[in-house]
Design an enzyme around this catalytic site. Structure first.
Site, mmCIF file in Angstrom:
data_model
loop_
_atom_site.group_PDB
_atom_site.id
_atom_site.type_symbol
_atom_site.label_atom_id
_atom_site.label_comp_id
_atom_site.label_asym_id
_atom_site.label_seq_id
_atom_site.Cartn_x
_atom_site.Cartn_y
_atom_site.Cartn_z
ATOM 1 N N ASN A 1 0.803 -1.307 0.049
ATOM 2 C CA ASN A 1 -0.062 0.088 0.022
ATOM 3 C C ASN A 1 1.010 1.378 0.030
ATOM 4 O OD1 ASN A 1 -1.878 1.927 0.170
ATOM 5 N ND2 ASN A 1 -2.297 1.442 2.722
ATOM 6 N N LYS B 1 -0.045 4.356 0.088
ATOM 7 C CA LYS B 1 -0.748 5.454 0.494
ATOM 8 C C LYS B 1 -0.516 6.663 -0.503
ATOM 9 C CE LYS B 1 -0.122 3.575 5.127
ATOM 10 N NZ LYS B 1 0.129 3.753 6.402
ATOM 11 N N HIS C 1 -9.500 1.004 5.996
ATOM 12 C CA HIS C 1 -8.143 1.339 6.178
ATOM 13 C C HIS C 1 -8.162 2.318 7.277
ATOM 14 C CE1 HIS C 1 -4.007 2.482 6.378
ATOM 15 N NE2 HIS C 1 -3.432 1.294 5.948
ATOM 16 N N GLU D 1 -6.765 4.707 8.255
ATOM 17 C CA GLU D 1 -6.480 6.036 8.144
ATOM 18 C C GLU D 1 -7.861 6.730 7.309
ATOM 19 O OE1 GLU D 1 -1.799 5.269 7.252
ATOM 20 O OE2 GLU D 1 -3.254 5.885 5.487
ATOM 21 N N GLU E 1 -4.748 -4.610 11.124
ATOM 22 C CA GLU E 1 -3.736 -3.515 11.299
ATOM 23 C C GLU E 1 -3.818 -3.078 12.470
ATOM 24 O OE1 GLU E 1 -4.309 -0.495 8.545
ATOM 25 O OE2 GLU E 1 -6.455 -0.348 9.055
ATOM 26 N N GLY F 1 3.164 3.267 10.826
ATOM 27 C CA GLY F 1 3.780 4.308 10.862
ATOM 28 C C GLY F 1 4.554 5.087 12.115
ATOM 29 N N SER G 1 3.439 -2.281 10.283
ATOM 30 C CA SER G 1 4.841 -2.138 9.816
ATOM 31 C C SER G 1 5.535 -3.453 9.691
ATOM 32 C CB SER G 1 5.241 -1.274 11.257
ATOM 33 O OG SER G 1 4.734 0.068 11.290
#
Length: 249
Positions: free
Chosen positions: A9, A11, A94, A96, A166, A172, A211
């Site tokens: 991904n 992003k 996701h 985010e 996740e 991140g 990660s």
């Protein structure tokens, strides 16, 4: 036997040059036929990625979609549009998208349905924040997100979903769940799938999306209930992403 899936991904990162570099690298790389690989660039690069990855074993994915088939939705992209670019997988829910753009369980469920209707494979993302983990609510949060979608799907549709766990606190941040922590949540997800139907637990792929890097991929992928990875930052580096893919072989 579940075939591992490694999905990168990007992003809101990348460039046309990087797309070409990945296309060339995967055209030359020797990937195990027992591993599936997917690259998920931003929307503007889908056409270039489709061309660059042609002739390689790499599938194309997209980062989100709008549940509506068309209409006055400026800036949005429909499932049918993605399908025209050869997209096979699409991320849904996701963390985010949930935290930054307000996508709740209802919105996530609608996107899963839209993806399935267009023949795409939704990658349903579920996961807990650090606050929720420290409050010992990990399973309640993760399984609640799963149930919000699966309760609304017909049994035959459930079989077409990929799940990505996740841990939000590991995205991140440089922090990674230990293989044991990740395995525990994956096992809980699989137990819940078994409650829907035993074959779901046996066949559905559950990816780890916190990660994953070249230096920890093999240990994570060795866990019995981890069927691949949803890779973030490391998927922007050709050598690192290739190494992760090879770890899954």
């Amino acid at each position: 036997m579940r075939m591992p899936l490694i999905a990168g991904n990007w992003k809101m990162n990348g460039s046309l040059t990087l797309v070409e570099q990945f296309g060339q690298a995967f055209a030359e790389a020797a990937l195990a036929p027992s591993v599936e690989v997917c690259l998920i660039p931003p929307f503007p690069y889908l056409g270039a990625a489709q061309a660059a990855l042609a002739g390689t074993p790499v599938a194309l994915g997209a980062q989100t979609l709008n549940p509506e088939p068309s209409g006055a939705h400026t800036g949005e992209v429909s499932a049918a549009m993605l399908a025209e670019f050869g997209v096979r997988y699409v991320l849904v829910g996701h963390s985010e998208r949930r935290s930054l753009y307000g996508e709740d369980d209802v919105a996530v469920s609608a996107r899963v349905v839209s993806a399935l209707e267009a023949g795409l494979t939704p990658v349903l993302c579920v996961g807990e924040t650090l606050e929720q983990r420290e409050a010992e609510r990990t399973e309640a949060v993760v399984l609640g997100q799963l149930e919000a979608v699966f309760d609304a799907l017909a049994p035959e549709s459930r079989r077409r979903v990929v799940i990505a766990y996740e841990p939000v606190w590991a995205i991140g941040t440089g922090r990674t769940a230990t293989p044991e922590q990740a395995q525990a949540v994956h096992a809980a997800i699989r137990r819940r799938l078994a409650a829907y139907a035993p074959e779901l637990a046996e066949t559905l792929r559950v990816l780890y999306g916190g990660s994953m890097k070249a230096d920890n991929a093999a240990e994570l992928l060795a866990q019995p209930d981890i069927d691949g990875g949803l890779v973030g930052g490391a998927s922007l580096k050709v050598d690192d992403f290739l190494a992760i893919c090879q770890s899954a072989g």
